[in-house]
Enzyme design. Structure first.
Site, PDB file in Angstrom:
ATOM      1  N   HIS A 158     -19.248  -4.458  -9.859  1.00 26.23           N
ATOM      2  CA  HIS A 158     -18.766  -5.284  -9.044  1.00 26.23           C
ATOM      3  C   HIS A 158     -19.436  -5.875  -7.866  1.00 26.23           C
ATOM      4  O   HIS A 158     -19.678  -7.111  -7.447  1.00 26.23           O
ATOM      5  CB  HIS A 158     -17.356  -4.910  -8.452  1.00 26.23           C
ATOM      6  CG  HIS A 158     -16.644  -5.902  -7.492  1.00 26.23           C
ATOM      7  ND1 HIS A 158     -16.160  -7.172  -7.918  1.00 26.23           N
ATOM      8  CD2 HIS A 158     -16.343  -5.844  -6.199  1.00 26.23           C
ATOM      9  CE1 HIS A 158     -15.592  -7.909  -6.886  1.00 26.23           C
ATOM     10  NE2 HIS A 158     -15.645  -6.759  -5.940  1.00 26.23           N
ATOM     11  N   ASP A 216     -13.380  -1.150   1.290  1.00 30.66           N
ATOM     12  CA  ASP A 216     -12.959  -2.769   1.136  1.00 30.66           C
ATOM     13  C   ASP A 216     -13.653  -3.322   2.291  1.00 30.66           C
ATOM     14  O   ASP A 216     -13.416  -3.080   3.528  1.00 30.66           O
ATOM     15  CB  ASP A 216     -11.596  -2.983   0.875  1.00 30.66           C
ATOM     16  CG  ASP A 216     -11.603  -4.537   0.198  1.00 30.66           C
ATOM     17  OD1 ASP A 216     -11.976  -4.816  -0.853  1.00 30.66           O
ATOM     18  OD2 ASP A 216     -11.007  -5.369   0.938  1.00 30.66           O
TER      19      ASP A 216
END
Length: 298
Positions: free
Chosen positions: A209, A138
């Protein structure tokens, strides 16, 4: 000299606690906010003020607005506004509990605790990055150093505003069973990266994404500083998405594209995850170790 709250630009900690507070009906927030100002801010705490508490003071913060409720093709993105938001950061969960309790006492009786969520760094990489519970790194494309300051910190707006920041906070619930039942290629194409080496996939579908949120592909560019962390409780788990910006425009542009409202293509993230909260806050600047609340008349 006004500066940003130090926790905004630091890497995510090992553990954290998110607190949201509501303003008790009829209460005057001035005294409690005065106490919060004197309490001080260090690298272990980031504070955000919601539009409702600013309005209760009869004030406005330029750029602070309600979180949008968005409905795209098969997608619902809720808004769950709050008066105050805290991101408590540290390595010792027990110390976070004690600090949270101190804040509850400090802000009572004007403010009530609406929500407490504990977060943590998961499966840290050799470079110190955390991973989402899906297993993917992330914050890969986060701006750094001077570019992070440019993306996250208000400048050129005058005393009381310079050094402040805006934050978007969303809690996402993951359906990890659904995700883990996908093939590895399907999972990689959902995110747009290979989990094995974090490399971006050129042949990933447009719904991936990474492609939906490529910050440089917006006009103007939509760079934010992400400080998201996984969370889990007895019933669910997911990601507490946190993005700091010099304005809320960049994040809102990304969210609009993810929802499919821009071009009809919904972010593949929605195949296994959904947001259940969403709120915007203004993070005041710091001066001499204390919140500078001059922009809201304090």
């Amino acid at each position: 000299m006004e500066t940003a709250q130090p926790g905004i630009l630091l890497d995510v900690p090992q553990n954290c606690r998110y607190l949201t507070f509501g303003l008790v009906p009829g209460a005057d927030p001035s005294e409690a906010l005065g106490k919060l100002k004197e309490y001080g801010v260090d690298e272990g705490m980031v504070v955000g003020l919601g539009k409702s508490v600013v309005s209760a003071l009869g004030q406005e913060v330029d750029g602070l607005r309600p979180f949008p409720t968005l409905v795209g093709p098969g997608v619902d993105i809720p808004a769950t506004p709050a008066a105050l938001w805290f991101w408590l950061r540290g390595n010792d969960p027990g110390k976070l509990v004690h600090r949270a309790n101190a804040l509850k006492k400090l802000l009572s009786p004007a403010f009530r605790v609406d929500e407490v969520v504990d977060g943590f760094k998961h499966d840290e990489t050799p470079e110190g990055m955390g991973r989402d519970l899906s297993g993917y790194e992330d914050g890969t494309e986060n701006p750094e150093d001077h570019e992070a300051v440019e993306a996250a910190v208000v400048r050129g707006k005058g005393p009381g505003m310079d050094g402040s920041s805006f934050v978007a906070a969303q809690r996402w619930i993951h359906d990890l069973s659904t995700f883990q039942n996908m093939s590895q290629q399907d999972r990689d194409h959902t995110i747009g990266r290979r989990v094995s080496d974090n490399e971006e996939l050129d042949d990933a579908p447009e719904s991936a994404h990474v492609k939906r949120t490529a910050q440089e592909d917006f006009e103007p560019e939509a760079f934010v500083v992400r400080r998201s962390m996984p969370w889990a409780d007895a019933n669910n788990e997911g990601l507490e998405f946190v993005a700091f910006g010099a304005s809320l425009d960049a994040y809102e542009a990304q969210l609009t594209r993810m929802s499919g409202l821009e071009d009809g293509t919904v972010d593949a993230l929605f195949r296994f995850s959904r947001p259940v909260t969403g709120a915007y806050f203004w993070c005041p600047p710091v001066e001499d170790g204390k919140l500078n609340l001059a922009a809201i008349g304090m």
